[in-house]
Design a protein around this motif. Structure first.
Motif, mmCIF file in Angstrom:
data_model
loop_
_atom_site.group_PDB
_atom_site.id
_atom_site.type_symbol
_atom_site.label_atom_id
_atom_site.label_comp_id
_atom_site.label_asym_id
_atom_site.label_seq_id
_atom_site.Cartn_x
_atom_site.Cartn_y
_atom_site.Cartn_z
ATOM 1 N N VAL A 119 0.109 2.210 -4.061
ATOM 2 C CA VAL A 119 1.240 3.078 -4.355
ATOM 3 C C VAL A 119 1.701 3.748 -3.059
ATOM 4 O O VAL A 119 0.866 4.217 -2.283
ATOM 5 N N GLY A 120 3.008 3.754 -2.846
ATOM 6 C CA GLY A 120 3.547 4.444 -1.678
ATOM 7 C C GLY A 120 4.802 5.205 -2.063
ATOM 8 O O GLY A 120 5.737 4.634 -2.629
ATOM 9 N N GLN A 121 4.784 6.494 -1.789
ATOM 10 C CA GLN A 121 5.941 7.314 -2.123
ATOM 11 C C GLN A 121 6.542 7.858 -0.835
ATOM 12 O O GLN A 121 5.803 8.300 0.056
ATOM 13 N N VAL A 122 7.856 7.799 -0.750
ATOM 14 C CA VAL A 122 8.551 8.362 0.411
ATOM 15 C C VAL A 122 9.490 9.437 -0.108
ATOM 16 O O VAL A 122 10.403 9.155 -0.889
ATOM 17 N N ARG A 123 9.220 10.659 0.293
ATOM 18 C CA ARG A 123 10.036 11.801 -0.145
ATOM 19 C C ARG A 123 10.800 12.323 1.059
ATOM 20 O O ARG A 123 10.209 12.870 1.994
ATOM 21 N N VAL A 124 12.131 12.124 1.014
ATOM 22 C CA VAL A 124 12.966 12.677 2.071
ATOM 23 C C VAL A 124 13.298 14.114 1.672
ATOM 24 O O VAL A 124 13.798 14.367 0.578
ATOM 25 N N GLN A 125 12.987 15.038 2.558
ATOM 26 C CA GLN A 125 13.276 16.453 2.275
ATOM 27 C C GLN A 125 14.747 16.735 2.585
ATOM 28 O O GLN A 125 15.388 15.947 3.290
ATOM 29 N N PRO A 126 15.309 17.835 2.066
ATOM 30 C CA PRO A 126 16.740 18.106 2.277
ATOM 31 C C PRO A 126 17.143 18.108 3.749
ATOM 32 O O PRO A 126 18.274 17.756 4.084
ATOM 33 N N THR A 127 16.217 18.478 4.647
ATOM 34 C CA THR A 127 16.570 18.521 6.073
ATOM 35 C C THR A 127 16.389 17.181 6.758
ATOM 36 O O THR A 127 16.507 17.078 7.978
#
Lengths: 792, 276
Positions: free
Chosen positions: A492-500
């Motif tokens: 499993v791989g999750q990529v979370r782009v933050q608002p900045t």
């Protein structure tokens, strides 16, 4: 996929090292919880004994003691399960005796836990554990796998007659192999022991379990390679507690080498006890306990025969192995001598007929499971010893014999993968390439001249080869499921782009020395065209990371990295839609490169960070598109990956004492594409040292009473820097054709390739002096070499 | 690996240390590299440790009255880096340099090692070959024990329970040369065979072994070969043949007695050749 900013392939310094070298790592033993208690174990000094009475009264009365539990208290709880079912040849299910949290009725190996003592301080727990009185009635002991299956041997488990867990075979039918062997012009036969190894992670196993009564939640901090798997096994199979009410955290972990993949009894017992006493319970193994109770590795007794025609082409391989599994089945113990060993016996060669027969055996020893390489070093040792020995016996140069037998190069794209006789299909390979490169680095012709001169001057020089292959990137779930795995092995791989525009990456693999926080960040930063510093990799906490199968079998970049890549692709895909809306263009007309979304053929573009902000502040935003920029992906590989390489060792023998000096070590490894060359080289170095350790220094020794006689660092010899020359490394790149990064994995290569190279070099040195010996048992001490020179 | 509870005292003088030592089940703590592991394994459980690392008179190396005096609390590292030792007793420098690792050499002391009398320790061989005298003090006063009488067996010496080694005195032998060679056990790096040879100006020789038997010893049989003989290959070979003799040679996981005996002879030959 996007163009890159060149981070892939760069030797970026490891970000995790800042905290490690400044003493700011956070290991399980560093964690102290409010109301903390400490556990100590009462462990049997006997390898096999009936347990009589256990008197805890005096210990319970000692200062600080909170609770003492024995086998009787946990008898109703399930044992720790085995994660891989192997069937007998006749189809019967393997014997799977209960592996209880504390011994009940009988102890089966020295160091098995009989009672747990919990107290306010570690010192109090240790003192009270000494005061627990246990009566034992000693039973006869068996420690050797080949002895254990003989009639009349002591029986470890009533339900496993003749101590057999299973017998198993793979490859061509035995009769076909026998027939092919009968046609051989020469048969090389080797009977050898691949000795028992003790993993010796620098951080001992450590667990801290707690129960939050208000929320009915358990938390287990554990020094593990595999937090989600521990949670699954412990909650569903052992304790019967709800998985969603259990948090398992593998914080900084100081090495595992396989020994921390498995679910240990102490993990479940502490978790159970924390609920019973409603206080956190911590236990950290002392080094003695590590020696006695960390799952050991290897321990095969093997007879192998390889037949060759008169030109030196291999015509058949026949293998019989007794695999010692120890007293109980550790989590993946059953697959190591079978699906991780038998399946690799094709090696790099075109041998047309192969049969491998394995008997897995219970003994009164510490459980045995995967240890760096797991089965593949055993297979490689077997093949590469046979190859070098056959060359010596037939008077053919060992390098030439290999060239004669190599599978020809294939890239897996234009040429198909190579179907072996032992169930696998290799993905891509150029085997002659690595040997050619190794011979160049060695200066082979010159070496043979110097060897002759040395022999004339009373010195013995030897060179040993090992051309290995391994199956990594474990593993395609359907394939391993069909072979008995009780788990899927996707990632499993999750990529979370933050608002900045900063990025958090969550991976289900676990880093305990491998440098994932660096390598995975390089991949994501490269593909998103952002700064390396703008990516953080988060792993090891079941509350943060959706799921995972942990780190083992050189799988993290090949499987975990691929899962992350799938999420990166989804991020870019969605980013294009957001960017297109901002640029008033069609998403199909956008390209993503260098961290910018650009309308093809124009200078209209928007940055990744802008798109990220828009995703979280969606005031002007595509209709029907969800806000946010955060994707999680599961990746199940299409096949294993197959790294390979060539290792060459040069040794010199002191003729008077038999002392060996390793003069050169050359490692040419093809691990597919490389993300961080420095980290890969470090992995190779570490692996080589560990493999040299097996060849020359390490090995558990049990006496006939089942006592581990070298269970301290005064007696168990770990390799040290001054035992090794500078390791000469080189790479070759044959990309993996079936994963997005073209990577194959590098964690175990060094260990798999190096051991036979060193042993072959010793044998070669002895032959150059006229001492015709087939085998010296590892670890090859000075005395063994000296004796070989006296008698041979 | 948690020791049982114990008291701790750190005296400032030898006299205070002796007094503390005679009180109950006490043990001396010097560098601690043998004692502390044994306590952690609970193999020994003293009620009190008397830490002698803070006693100034137990530190230091000097030459006086024709003797090199090494006070017992001197660390291996201090011996290794001492110029007087390097010039007068090069085999002490060699031995100090291979003991343990950097940490061990910086904490461990020569007195502690001799008192512990590990059969595989390095110090006893050069100490015996150098004809050292071991000065001890106890409640009954002081006495001087020749090194040749000091070691009595496996982990045992002439030292009484209330006695402390205060100094090792070595007579200066002008024109003498010396060498120490050790075949190390690969895990512990203790000596499987440690061979110390002192060649005097007149050609006579002292030979001492450690690691070979339960106690370190002078090999008088091999030494006698050199009496009145010239230092040539034949003499060396004869001495090597004579060496070890009737000695009861140890056998363990790393070296059988047969192999150890062979190694002792090889190492003696190499040591003698180095001084030839």
């Amino acid at each position: 996929m996007s163009t890159t900013n060149g981070l892939i392939g760069k030797s970026v310094k490891r970000v995790e090292d800042n905290r490690f070298i400044t003493g700011k790592g956070n290991y399980t033993d560093d964690i102290i919880l409010p109301g903390q208690t400490y556990a100590a174990f009462v462990r049997t000094p006997y390898a096999h004994a009936k347990i009589g009475s256990i008197d805890t009264a005096a210990a319970l009365a000692m200062p600080g003691v909170v609770a003492i539990y024995t086998g009787a208290d946990v008898a109703a709880i399930n044992g720790v399960p085995c994660g891989w079912q192997v069937n007998f040849k006749n189809g019967d299910t393997m014997k799977e005796p209960k592996h209880p949290l504390l011994a009940v009725g009988k102890v089966r190996y020295t160091g098995e836990a009989v009672a747990i003592v919990i107290a306010g301080t570690r010192e109090q727990a240790c003192d009270a554990a000494e005061a627990v009185q246990v009566e034992y009635e000693e039973l006869p002991v068996v420690v050797n796998a080949a002895e254990a299956v003989k009639p009349g041997a002591p029986q470890v488990h009533d339900e496993a007659p003749n101590n057999m867990c299973y017998d198993w075979e793979l490859g061509n039918p035995k009769a076909e192999v026998d027939q092919a062997m009968a046609t051989a012009a020469h048969v090389t036969m080797l009977e050898f022991v691949n000795q028992r190894m003790i993993p010796n992670a620098i951080e001992p196993r450590s667990y801290n379990a707690s129960y939050d009564a208000a929320n009915g939640r358990y938390t287990l901090y554990t020094s593990t390679q595999n937090p989600h798997l521990i949670r699954l096994l412990m909650s569903a199979f052992v304790l019967g507690i709800p998985e969603h009410k259990v948090r398992v955290v593998g914080p900084d972990v100081g090495g595992g080498f396989g020994s921390k993949i498995f679910h240990y009894t102490e993990e479940a017992l502490l978790t159970w006890a924390s609920h019973k006493i409603n206080r956190p319970v911590k236990w950290t193994a002392d080094r003695r306990e590590s020696f006695l109770t960390d799952a050991h590795g290897r321990d095969h007794i093997t007879k192998a025969e390889m037949g060759f025609d008169k030109e030196g082409k291999a015509v058949a391989l026949r293998v019989k192995t007794f695999a010692n599994l120890g007293a109980y089945l550790s989590t993946f113990s059953t697959c190591v001598p079978t699906y991780l060993h038998g399946t690799l016996l094709q090696g790099l060669y075109t041998t047309p007929k192969i049969n491998v027969d394995v008997t897995a055996v219970f003994t009164n020893t510490t459980p045995v499971d995967a240890y760096r390489g797991a089965g593949r070093p055993e297979a490689t040792y077997l093949l590469e010893r046979l190859m070098d020995l056959a060359a010596h016996e037939m008077g053919i140069d060992p390098a030439a014999l290999r060239f004669k037998n190599f599978i020809p190069p294939f890239d897996g794209v234009n040429q198909p993968g190579y179907q072996t006789q032992v169930a696998l299909q290799y993905d891509s390979g150029n085997y002659e390439g690595v040997l050619k490169k190794g011979l160049e680095m060695l200066g082979y012709e010159d070496f043979r001249k110097r060897q002759k001169e040395a022999a004339q001057n009373g010195k013995l020089l030897g060179v040993g080869f090992s051309t290995y292959i391994e199956a990594c990137g474990i593993a395609p779930s359907a394939v391993v499921g069909a072979l008995g795995a009780r788990a899927g092995l996707y990632e499993v791989g999750q990529v979370r782009v933050q608002p900045t525009g900063k990025v958090s990456v969550f991976t289900g693999t676990h880093s305990h020395g491998q440098g994932h926080e660096t390598t995975f960040a390089q991949v994501v930063a490269d593909k998103l065209g952002i700064a390396f510093e703008d990516v953080e990799v988060i792993h090891g906490d079941s509350d943060s990371v959706a799921f995972g199968m942990g780190t083992c079998g050189s799988r993290s970049i090949a499987v975990g990295g691929s899962a992350i890549m799938k999420s990166v692709e989804k991020i870019i895909e969605k980013g294009k839609k957001i960017a297109a809306h901002k640029l008033e263009a069609n998403a199909e007309d956008l390209e993503f490169a260098g961290g910018r979304f650009t309308v093809k053929g124009t200078n209209k573009s928007v940055s990744f960070a802008d798109v990220a902000l828009t995703a979280y502040v969606p005031h002007v935003y595509p209709k029907d598109l969800e806000p946010g920029l955060d994707f999680s992906s599961f990746y199940d590989p299409a096949n294993f990956t197959y790294p390979f390489g060539c290792h060459i060792a040069v040794v010199e023998v002191d003729k008077e004492t038999g002392t060996l000096a390793l003069r050169r070590f050359i490692a040419v490894d093809d691990v597919g594409n490389v993300i961080n060359p420095m980290i890969v080289e470090g992995q190779i170095h570490g692996g080589v040292v560990q493999g040299v350790g097996q060849a020359l220094f390490e090995g558990a020794e049990y006496d006939e009473n089942g006592q581990l006689t070298n269970g301290t660092y005064m007696d168990y010899c770990m390799p040290r820097a001054d035992n090794l020359p500078m390791i000469e490394t080189a790479g070759q790149v044959t990309p993996c054709p079936h994963n997005p990064l073209g990577v194959k994995g590098a964690g175990e290569a060094g260990t798999i390739g190096s051991t036979p190279a060193v042993v072959n070099a010793v044998i070669d040195a002895l032959w150059s002096g006229g001492h015709i010996v087939k085998d010296l048992r590892m670890p090859i001490t000075s005395e063994k070499v000296w004796r070989a020179m006296q008698t041979a | 690996m948690i020791p049982t509870a114990f008291d701790y005292t750190k005296p400032a003088t030898v006299e205070e240390a002796i007094a503390a030592l005679s009180d109950g089940d006490s043990k001396l703590l010097a560098g601690g590299y043998s004692l502390i592991p044994a306590m952690k394994m609970r193999l020994t459980q003293p009620s009190k440790l008397v830490d002698i690392s803070g006693i100034p008179s137990l530190k230091g190396i000097k030459e006086e009255d024709g003797e090199i005096v090494i006070n017992a609390g001197t660390t291996h590292y201090e011996i290794l880096t001492n110029d007087l030792i390097k010039n007068r007793l090069p085999f002490f420098t060699q031995a100090a340099g291979i003991i343990g690792d950097v940490q061990v050499r910086n904490r461990g002391t020569i007195g502690g090692s001799l008192a512990h009398a590990d059969p595989a320790a390095d110090w006893p061989a050069p100490v015996l070959a150098a004809e050292a005298i071991i000065d001890v003090k106890g409640t009954g006063g002081g006495r001087s024990i020749p090194a040749t009488d000091f070691f009595t067996g496996l982990f045992s010496t002439q030292l009484l329970p209330d006695e402390i080694i205060v100094a090792i005195r070595i007579p200066v032998q002008e024109g003498a040369r010396s060498v120490y060679l050790s075949f190390e056990q690969p895990a512990s790096r203790f000596a499987i065979v440690g061979c110390a040879v002192l060649r005097k100006a007149d050609g006579r020789v002292n030979i001492a072994f450690t690691g070979v038997s339960e106690a370190p010893f002078r090999d008088r049989g091999a030494e006698a070969v050199f009496d009145g003989k010239s230092w040539d290959t034949a003499t060396i070979d004869t001495a090597v043949d004579a060496a070890i003799g009737e000695v009861d040679v140890l056998s363990d996981h790393f070296a059988s007695s047969e192999y150890r005996r062979h190694l002792a002879k090889v190492y003696l030959k190499r040591a003698l050749q180095a001084l030839a």
